[in-house]
Scaffold this active site. Sequence first.
Site, PDB file in Angstrom:
ATOM      1  CB  CYS A   1     -21.266   0.131  27.438  1.00  0.00           C
ATOM      2  SG  CYS A   1     -20.723   1.599  26.283  1.00  0.00           S
TER       3      CYS A   1
ATOM      4  CG  HIS B   1      -1.502  -1.460   1.328  1.00  0.00           C
ATOM      5  ND1 HIS B   1      -2.698  -1.741   0.589  1.00  0.00           N
ATOM      6  CD2 HIS B   1      -1.473  -2.200   2.422  1.00  0.00           C
ATOM      7  CE1 HIS B   1      -3.262  -2.883   1.134  1.00  0.00           C
ATOM      8  NE2 HIS B   1      -2.314  -3.232   2.291  1.00  0.00           N
TER       9      HIS B   1
ATOM     10  CB  CYS C   1     -26.975  -0.880  23.752  1.00  0.00           C
ATOM     11  SG  CYS C   1     -26.089  -2.381  23.962  1.00  0.00           S
TER      12      CYS C   1
END
Lengths: 256, 130
Positions: free
Chosen positions: A217, A75, A172
Site C-alpha cells: 500500500c 504445544h 490510508c
Amino acid sequence: MKPHLIMLGSCLLAMVASAGYTDAPPISGYQFMEPETRQLQDDDFLNPAMFLVEKGATLWGQEWTDGGATCQSCHQNIATDMAGVAAGYPRTDPVSGRMVSLEMKVISEIAGRLGAAAPAYGSEDLLALTALIGFQSRGLPMNVAVTPESAPWIETGREIFTTRRGQLNLSCANCHQDHWGEKLRGDTISQGQINAFPIYRLTWSDFGSRQRMFTWCMESIRAEPYDYGSDEYLALETFLAVRGAGLAIETPGVRR
Amino acid sequence: MLWLAAACTATAAQGDAGSLTGVPGDPARGLAILRDPSLPSCLICHSVSSLPDRDQGVLGPSLDGVADRFTADAVRLRIIDARKASPETIMPPYFAIDGLFRVGSRWRGKTIYDPQQVEDVTAFLMTLAE
C-alpha cells in the site's frame, strides 16, 4: 507501575474507547471481492493459501536444532492449544512485557526457547507457521485487547493510518475510511481490514503477511515503507486489529 | 532539472497558474495521459462521459464541461497542486514536491507529471466544453 502512569494509561484507554475507529461496523475485505475470488477462499481444496497451513503443520513437528525440541513438544494439541491465539495478536508478550505481533512471537519462541535460527519476517517458513496458528482461529472474532500497554500503540497506529504521505499525498484513511465501498477503476475499495492474513494475493501470485500488504500500500501511493517488524508497522497492525474487532478470522485468506 | 525549480515556484500564484513551458499543450497527448491506467491518471477518480473507457472514476467530480467552469490557468493550477484551490482535497499534487511526507526514495524530489505533461493534460481538459 507508578500511579501517574496508571492514570495516563487509563486516560488513553478512555480516549481509545470513546473515539471509535470507523464510522461503520467493520466489514471484511471478503465482502468486497468478486464471487470467483470468494470461491477460491471458501474451498480448502482450491485455496492456494492452504499450502501454507500444510507446510506450517510440517514445520510444527520439525526439530529446529539437531535432537532438539519441536513446536509440538510443548504445544501438543495445536487445535486446542492454539485456538483463538492469533485472534488476540498483536498483544503484550507475557515474557518480555512488550507489544509483539504473532510473527515476532514465533520468531522469539524459535530463537529464544528453541535456540535455533528463526525464519525471517516475510519468509515462507514464517508465513507457514503463522498461517497454521491463524488457521486455529478461523471463524473466531478478532479481539485484540485495549489495555494501558496497547493503548499508546493503538494511538500511534491511528496516527500512521490518518497521516497523508508519499508522492500521491494520501493517507490510508483517505481511501479505506472515507471512501470504502466506492470504486477505483472497477475495483471496490475495502475498509483495509486485516482479518484474513496471511493471504494468497492474486495480484502478487504469492503469499503475504499483514505487513507485506502495508508495504504494498505504501509503495502504491509512492511512500517510503517501514521495515517489517518495525514499531510503526506494529502500531499500525495493532490499531487495525482493534478497528476491526469482532471480524471473524479468515486465515488463510485469498485476496485480489 | 530546471523544471524542478519550477515545481517549487509554479504554485506560488494563488488561484491561477500560467503555462509551465510556453509550449502549447497537445490535447491528444493529454488524452493519452489522462486515460493511461499505468499512471496515477485522471480517470482513476474522475469521469469523462464522452470517452468509451470502462470503469471510470467516481471519487472526484465529473470532468464534463470543465472548460466551461474554469480557465486554463485555473485547471492548470488544480493539476499542479489542487491543495492551492482546496486545502483538504484528496487529489494528488501532480507537479509539486513541497509539503509531502515520506515520499519513497524512488520518487523523492520528483513530480508525478513533467511540465509538458501538465500542459498536455490541461490542453485536453480545455476541450471539454458542453
